[in-house]
Write a protein that holds these residues in place. Structure first.
Motif, PDB file in Angstrom:
ATOM      1  N   UNK B  48       0.885  -1.332   0.114  1.00 34.04           N
ATOM      2  CA  UNK B  48      -0.127   0.076   0.053  1.00 34.04           C
ATOM      3  C   UNK B  48       0.842   1.334  -0.094  1.00 34.04           C
ATOM      4  N   UNK B  49       1.705   1.202   0.897  1.00 34.18           N
ATOM      5  CA  UNK B  49       2.596   2.591   0.823  1.00 34.18           C
ATOM      6  C   UNK B  49       3.768   2.414  -0.413  1.00 34.18           C
ATOM      7  N   UNK B  50       3.897   1.471  -0.954  1.00 35.73           N
ATOM      8  CA  UNK B  50       4.636   1.550  -2.347  1.00 35.73           C
ATOM      9  C   UNK B  50       3.722   2.126  -3.182  1.00 35.73           C
ATOM     10  N   UNK B  51       2.425   1.531  -3.194  1.00 40.12           N
ATOM     11  CA  UNK B  51       1.215   2.329  -4.341  1.00 40.12           C
ATOM     12  C   UNK B  51       1.307   3.832  -4.088  1.00 40.12           C
ATOM     13  N   UNK B  52       1.018   4.460  -2.869  1.00 35.13           N
ATOM     14  CA  UNK B  52       0.975   5.702  -2.615  1.00 35.13           C
ATOM     15  C   UNK B  52       2.276   6.393  -2.922  1.00 35.13           C
ATOM     16  N   UNK B  53       3.520   5.786  -2.551  1.00 37.91           N
ATOM     17  CA  UNK B  53       4.614   6.391  -3.060  1.00 37.91           C
ATOM     18  C   UNK B  53       4.868   6.595  -4.532  1.00 37.91           C
ATOM     19  N   UNK B  54       4.343   5.499  -5.357  1.00 38.13           N
ATOM     20  CA  UNK B  54       4.791   5.458  -6.623  1.00 38.13           C
ATOM     21  C   UNK B  54       3.799   6.419  -7.320  1.00 38.13           C
ATOM     22  N   UNK B  55       2.657   6.603  -6.780  1.00 38.58           N
ATOM     23  CA  UNK B  55       1.520   7.608  -7.460  1.00 38.58           C
ATOM     24  C   UNK B  55       2.178   9.073  -7.582  1.00 38.58           C
ATOM     25  N   UNK B  56       3.006   9.255  -6.335  1.00 39.73           N
ATOM     26  CA  UNK B  56       3.396  10.771  -6.444  1.00 39.73           C
ATOM     27  C   UNK B  56       4.882  10.774  -6.674  1.00 39.73           C
ATOM     28  N   UNK B  57       5.519   9.626  -6.652  1.00 36.88           N
ATOM     29  CA  UNK B  57       6.958  10.028  -6.929  1.00 36.88           C
ATOM     30  C   UNK B  57       7.174  10.346  -8.829  1.00 36.88           C
ATOM     31  N   UNK B  58       8.109  11.197  -8.861  1.00 38.67           N
ATOM     32  CA  UNK B  58       8.421  11.615 -10.256  1.00 38.67           C
ATOM     33  C   UNK B  58       7.323  12.524 -10.802  1.00 38.67           C
ATOM     34  N   UNK B 112      -8.000  -0.084 -11.047  1.00 36.21           N
ATOM     35  CA  UNK B 112      -6.722  -0.555 -10.616  1.00 36.21           C
ATOM     36  C   UNK B 112      -6.631  -1.998 -10.403  1.00 36.21           C
ATOM     37  N   UNK B 113      -7.754  -2.181  -9.166  1.00 43.64           N
ATOM     38  CA  UNK B 113      -7.756  -3.642  -8.943  1.00 43.64           C
ATOM     39  C   UNK B 113      -8.093  -4.810  -9.723  1.00 43.64           C
ATOM     40  N   UNK B 137      -5.029  -4.586  -1.824  1.00 39.31           N
ATOM     41  CA  UNK B 137      -4.023  -3.305  -1.959  1.00 39.31           C
ATOM     42  C   UNK B 137      -4.520  -2.159  -2.362  1.00 39.31           C
ATOM     43  N   UNK B 138      -5.254  -2.227  -3.836  1.00 40.05           N
ATOM     44  CA  UNK B 138      -5.825  -0.999  -4.198  1.00 40.05           C
ATOM     45  C   UNK B 138      -6.852  -0.382  -3.565  1.00 40.05           C
ATOM     46  N   UNK B 139      -7.641  -1.226  -2.798  1.00 39.18           N
ATOM     47  CA  UNK B 139      -8.723  -0.656  -2.067  1.00 39.18           C
ATOM     48  C   UNK B 139      -8.255  -0.121  -0.999  1.00 39.18           C
ATOM     49  N   UNK B 140      -7.142  -0.356  -0.103  1.00 44.52           N
ATOM     50  CA  UNK B 140      -6.634   0.085   0.968  1.00 44.52           C
ATOM     51  C   UNK B 140      -5.944   1.303   0.660  1.00 44.52           C
ATOM     52  N   UNK B 141      -5.164   1.503  -0.494  1.00 46.21           N
ATOM     53  CA  UNK B 141      -4.474   2.699  -0.991  1.00 46.21           C
ATOM     54  C   UNK B 141      -5.540   3.844  -1.399  1.00 46.21           C
ATOM     55  N   UNK B 142      -6.610   3.203  -1.952  1.00 45.68           N
ATOM     56  CA  UNK B 142      -7.662   4.056  -2.332  1.00 45.68           C
ATOM     57  C   UNK B 142      -8.432   4.689  -1.071  1.00 45.68           C
ATOM     58  N   UNK B 143      -8.554   4.077  -0.063  1.00 46.29           N
ATOM     59  CA  UNK B 143      -9.022   4.449   1.157  1.00 46.29           C
ATOM     60  C   UNK B 143      -8.302   5.317   1.591  1.00 46.29           C
ATOM     61  N   UNK B 144      -7.090   5.296   1.767  1.00 48.22           N
ATOM     62  CA  UNK B 144      -5.940   6.495   2.287  1.00 48.22           C
ATOM     63  C   UNK B 144      -6.231   7.659   1.449  1.00 48.22           C
ATOM     64  N   UNK B 145      -6.190   7.574   0.160  1.00 45.56           N
ATOM     65  CA  UNK B 145      -6.398   8.829  -0.545  1.00 45.56           C
ATOM     66  C   UNK B 145      -7.771   9.378  -0.555  1.00 45.56           C
ATOM     67  N   UNK B 146      -8.732   8.580  -0.220  1.00 42.56           N
ATOM     68  CA  UNK B 146     -10.166   9.125   0.262  1.00 42.56           C
ATOM     69  C   UNK B 146      -9.927  10.088   1.239  1.00 42.56           C
ATOM     70  N   UNK B 147      -9.449   9.576   2.504  1.00 41.52           N
ATOM     71  CA  UNK B 147      -9.279  10.127   3.725  1.00 41.52           C
ATOM     72  C   UNK B 147      -8.391  11.386   3.658  1.00 41.52           C
TER      73      UNK B 147
END
Lengths: 253, 287
Positions: B48-58, B112-113, B137-147
């Motif tokens: 999940x944290x990789x997912x979030x990091x990759x989304x914003x890295x670069x 994504x899922x 993973x995509x559901x949880x990282x989506x939840x973090x984004x939502x929050x």
């Protein structure tokens, strides 16, 4: 016995290239009742062998003879159609090297995920990480994205991570062919350490001399069948004689 | 302990029990879903944290995308539905945003899922890896984004004088409901996508259609009968309405609505998980 395989058979069904399964095609085919172009290939036919603790098995054979399929079956990634595999202890497979690395993540991040996938706890990972970086000899590159790595660097890191798990059975697919000589001898030393501690290694390699010198026994697969199994030097010699014969046959008279 | 710890002697014999037929496998799944997930908890956290990091890295804007994305969508919707089509009403922007944030989570997870198991082939084809992890993973990282995107809505609510009350305490309940629905659907979608690679395209259309058939940029009252009844049968519609009760109307969601979301969600989840388990052992060969 550490690894026992009995009458293992594996058949793949596949579609001709360019005929990959899509929903659209399946529906069209169902409707038009066209013959689907499925074929089967017998990847392994009645393979049996056994391997004791602390032994190292080398698997040789031509391309497509079923070596990788055998490793994947041992790793539990594929299910056998027939036959029995029994393995005592934990397994770490190191297959399709470096393809598990995400190109945008750093080596450290990738190694971390790799180790979590292999079942290591975060605490243990923190403890092992420096050792892994040191063994892999990638130095400062460890924090650079893996897309900047050479193939040798990826293999070294993946290999260092895999052996840090310290499994009872280690499955290796063509690890030695990518690293340079220095790393290769380092790997071979690591293998010796594994064997001394009663661990079992299954190694697929095209480097016949390495197998002849280092392995206790060798398995020669030909077209999915066992063409030879026994002491490494003898089996490898037979395999090489066969290969040489084939080359001679192909040469114009 | 370890994921591969399960490969001890007895289990491997179970895994390779003799004379088993291929595809679809009817092999016993040794551990329950939750025990598998618990064992893989650190891996899930890392992915999940990789997912979030990759989304914003670069990306130049980095984390600001989390906030910008819904705002940009909202701007377009306001222009099209409010100004061009005159569908707007008081605080239309907030109305839109309060429903759309939750829908963006839903559609994002699904898009994504659906591809998750294919995209994670390096893990699935490499070792005995619990593939359900990839679905969560995509559901949880989506939840973090939502929050993380909620503060925008809350600040905008305050600026426009939209008062929010204690109904917001229901937010975690709705989020759990939404997660269950997403994971349940993904058990189906991700599995089908392994065997039929073009399913992802179909899934995109389905989600897009669902967007128009969910009261996000229009009000439920605006739907004529008998369509309203039909639209309200969709748990997604009920869910968006419940979110809006909390985030826009300063009330609490109906308990019957929450019950409906959970019943639909759990049924989907149970059916999806059964479906997934039936085909999971064949993943290795199709990836």
């Amino acid at each position: 016995m550490s690894v026992e395989v009995e009458g293992l058979c594996k058949r793949f069904r596949y579609l001709a290239v360019g005929k990959e399964a899509t929903l659209k095609e399946t529906i069209v085919k169902r409707l038009s009742r066209r013959d689907s172009q499925r074929r089967t290939v017998e990847a392994l036919r009645d393979v049996s062998f056994s391997l004791g603790r602390g032994q190292m098995l080398g698997v040789v054979g031509r391309n497509g003879s079923g070596k990788t399929t055998l490793l994947r079956l041992l790793a539990g990634i594929y299910c056998a159609d027939r036959g029995r595999i029994s393995i005592t202890g934990s397994i770490t497979p190191l297959l399709s090297i470096g393809s598990g690395f995400h190109p945008e993540l750093s080596g450290r991040e990738n190694a971390r995920i790799e180790l979590l996938v292999l079942g290591m706890s975060p605490k243990e990972i923190d403890r092992q990480m420096e050792k892994i970086i040191e063994f892999s000899e990638i130095g400062d590159f460890v924090d650079a994205p893996t897309r900047t790595y050479s193939s040798g660097m990826k293999v070294r890191l993946a290999f260092a991570a895999a052996i840090s798990v310290d499994p009872d059975v280690l499955l290796l697919d063509e690890v030695l062919s990518v690293g340079d000589e220095a790393f290769k001898s380092k790997c071979l030393t690591a293998f010796d350490g594994f064997r001394d501690r009663g661990k079992t290694i299954v190694l697929v390699s095209h480097s016949a001399p390495t197998i002849a010198q280092r392995c206790d026994s060798a398995l020669w697969l030909d077209n999915g069948r066992v063409a030879g199994f026994g002491p490494a030097p003898e089996v490898v010699a037979a395999y090489r004689a066969n290969a040489a014969q084939r080359v001679a046959d192909m040469a114009p008279a | 302990m370890s994921l591969i710890e399960r490969l001890n002697h007895s289990e491997l014999s179970a895994l390779h029990s003799p004379w088993l037929r291929l595809t679809p496998q009817t092999m016993p799944v040794r551990h329950g879903l939750f025990s598998r997930l618990y064992r893989a908890r650190w891996l899930i956290y890392e992915l999940v944290s990789r997912d979030l990091r990759l989304r914003y890295r670069g990306s130049v804007l980095g984390f600001a995308w989390t906030l910008l994305n819904p705002l940009l969508f909202m701007g377009v919707y306001m222009l099209v539905f409010g100004t061009f089509l005159h569908l707007g009403f008081h605080n239309f922007a907030l109305y839109l945003l309060s429903g759309n944030l939750a829908f963006l989570w839903f559609s994002g997870s699904l898009n994504q899922g659906t591809n998750a198991i294919l995209a994670g082939r390096m893990y699935v084809g490499k070792t005995v890896f619990p593939p359900e992890v990839l679905i969560f993973v995509p559901v949880l990282s989506g939840a973090v984004n939502f929050v993380l995107s909620l503060p925008i809505l809350l600040i905008a609510d305050m600026l426009f004088g939209q008062h929010l009350g204690w109904g917001i305490a229901y937010l975690p309940v709705l989020m759990i409901g939404e997660s269950i629905i997403c994971v349940g659907l993904l058990f189906f979608f991700a599995t089908i996508n392994v065997f039929y690679r073009d399913f992802g395209q179909l899934e995109n259309y389905l989600v897009l259609m669902l967007f128009y058939l969910t009261p996000i940029f229009y009000q439920v009252q605006a739907i004529p009968e008998p369509y309203r009844k039909i639209i309200l049968m969709s748990p997604i519609a009920v869910m968006i309405i419940s979110y809006r009760d909390i985030l826009f109307f300063d009330s609490t969601p109906k308990l019957s609505a929450i019950a409906y979301i959970f019943i639909c969600g759990l049924l989907t989840f149970a059916a999806g998980h059964t479906f997934f388990n039936r085909y999971r052992e064949s993943f290795g060969e199709y990836l």
